[in-house]
Design an enzyme around this catalytic site. Structure first.
Site, PDB file in Angstrom:
ATOM      1  N   HIS A 182       3.189   0.309  -0.459  1.00 22.23           N
ATOM      2  CA  HIS A 182       3.816   1.520  -1.013  1.00 22.23           C
ATOM      3  C   HIS A 182       4.823   2.140  -0.037  1.00 22.23           C
ATOM      4  O   HIS A 182       5.057   3.343  -0.079  1.00 22.23           O
ATOM      5  CB  HIS A 182       2.751   2.547  -1.419  1.00 22.23           C
ATOM      6  CG  HIS A 182       1.630   1.966  -2.222  1.00 22.23           C
ATOM      7  ND1 HIS A 182       1.820   1.399  -3.470  1.00 22.23           N
ATOM      8  CD2 HIS A 182       0.308   1.829  -1.937  1.00 22.23           C
ATOM      9  CE1 HIS A 182       0.653   0.955  -3.924  1.00 22.23           C
ATOM     10  NE2 HIS A 182      -0.276   1.203  -3.014  1.00 22.23           N
ATOM     11  N   ARG A 183       5.394   1.330   0.849  1.00 25.21           N
ATOM     12  CA  ARG A 183       6.356   1.786   1.851  1.00 25.21           C
ATOM     13  C   ARG A 183       5.767   2.816   2.821  1.00 25.21           C
ATOM     14  O   ARG A 183       6.499   3.591   3.434  1.00 25.21           O
ATOM     15  CB  ARG A 183       7.625   2.338   1.183  1.00 25.21           C
ATOM     16  CG  ARG A 183       8.351   1.298   0.345  1.00 25.21           C
ATOM     17  CD  ARG A 183       9.706   1.771  -0.112  1.00 25.21           C
ATOM     18  NE  ARG A 183      10.376   0.766  -0.909  1.00 25.21           N
ATOM     19  CZ  ARG A 183      11.108  -0.252  -0.431  1.00 25.21           C
ATOM     20  NH1 ARG A 183      11.242  -0.396   0.876  1.00 25.21           N
ATOM     21  NH2 ARG A 183      11.673  -1.111  -1.232  1.00 25.21           N
ATOM     22  N   LEU A 184       4.449   2.802   2.962  1.00 16.28           N
ATOM     23  CA  LEU A 184       3.791   3.683   3.932  1.00 16.28           C
ATOM     24  C   LEU A 184       3.665   2.922   5.258  1.00 16.28           C
ATOM     25  O   LEU A 184       2.571   2.729   5.798  1.00 16.28           O
ATOM     26  CB  LEU A 184       2.418   4.116   3.405  1.00 16.28           C
ATOM     27  CG  LEU A 184       2.443   4.800   2.029  1.00 16.28           C
ATOM     28  CD1 LEU A 184       1.022   5.155   1.588  1.00 16.28           C
ATOM     29  CD2 LEU A 184       3.313   6.051   2.067  1.00 16.28           C
TER      30      LEU A 184
END
Length: 204
Positions: A182-184
Site C-alpha cells: 500500500h506504498r507504506l
C-alpha cells in the site's frame, strides 16, 4: 533479510551503513538477473542543469563507492565543475533502493591501473578508441578507430589511457528504501556526523 521484511527486525539493524549496504548488495548479486552493480549517477553542470546516466559500481567500502569512466566525458566535465554526485541503486527483484549523496574524488592512478588491467582486451581498446560523449559522424568512424587501436597494441599489453580512470563518491548521506504494501514503504537514512553517522527514519 528477505524482500518485504522490516527494518524493525533485529537482524536487519546496523549502525554502520556500509555493513547494511554490503548485506543488501550481496543479496542483489544473487537475485538480480542483469547488472546487479548498475547504479544511476547524477551530476550537475556549473549552470545547475542536472544529468543522469547508468554506470557500474566497481568498488565499495567505508571510503566510498567507485566507478570508472573517460575523464574527458560529459560526466567527468560536470564533476570537474561541481565535484558532487548522487547515486541510486534499484534492485527490482528485492524491491529495494539505496540512495547515496556526497562529494566526489578521483581514485589513485594505481587503483585505476589495477582495474583497467582487469578489463577485457576489447574493452581496453574501446577506451582508447572512444571520445566519450562527443559527437560521432558515423558508427564506421568509431569502428575504424577501434581497429586502429587493435593494430597499435597488437602483440603487447594495452596500457590505461591517460584520460581514463576512476572516481569515488564519498557519502555524506545514505538512504535505504524498502518496499511495503500500500506504498507504506520504510526509509532509513544515515547522515555523516564527523567520523561517524546519525541515523533515522523518513516518512514514505
Amino acid at each position: 533479510m528477505a524482500a518485504g521484511d522490516s527494518f524493525a527486525m533485529g537482524s536487519a539493524m546496523s549502525t554502520d551503513p556500509f555493513v547494511l549496504f554490503a548485506d543488501w548488495y550481496g543479496e542483489a548479486r544473487v537475485s538480480e538477473p542483469n547488472d546487479s552493480n548498475a547504479m544511476a549517477l547524477a551530476t550537475v553542470r556549473a549552470d545547475g542543469q542536472p544529468s543522469v546516466r547508468m554506470v557500474l559500481l566497481k568498488g565499495h567500502g567505508p571510503d566510498g563507492f567507485v566507478f570508472y569512466t573517460n575523464r574527458e566525458s560529459r560526466k567527468a566535465g560536470e564533476l570537474a565543475a561541481v565535484p558532487r554526485a548522487a547515486l541510486l541503486f534499484h534492485w527490482k527483484s528485492l524491491r529495494r533502493q539505496v540512495r547515496i549523496e556526497g562529494p566526489v574524488e578521483q581514485v589513485s592512478d594505481a587503483e585505476s591501473d589495477a582495474y583497467f588491467a582487469s578489463r577485457s582486451r576489447d574493452s581496453q581498446l574501446g577506451a582508447w578508441a572512444s571520445d566519450q560523449s562527443r559527437p560521432l559522424d558515423a558508427r564506421e568512424t568509431f569502428e575504424a578507430r577501434y581497429e586502429a587501436m587493435r593494430a597499435r597494441f597488437e602483440g603487447g599489453p594495452v596500457p590505461r589511457p591517460p584520460h581514463w580512470g576512476g572516481y569515488r563518491v564519498v557519502p555524506s548521506a545514505i538512504e535505504f528504501w524498502l518496499d511495503r504494501a500500500h506504498r507504506l514503504h520504510e526509509r532509513r537514512v544515515f547522515t555523516r556526523d564527523g567520523d561517524g553517522w546519525t541515523e533515522g527514519l523518513l516518512y514514505p
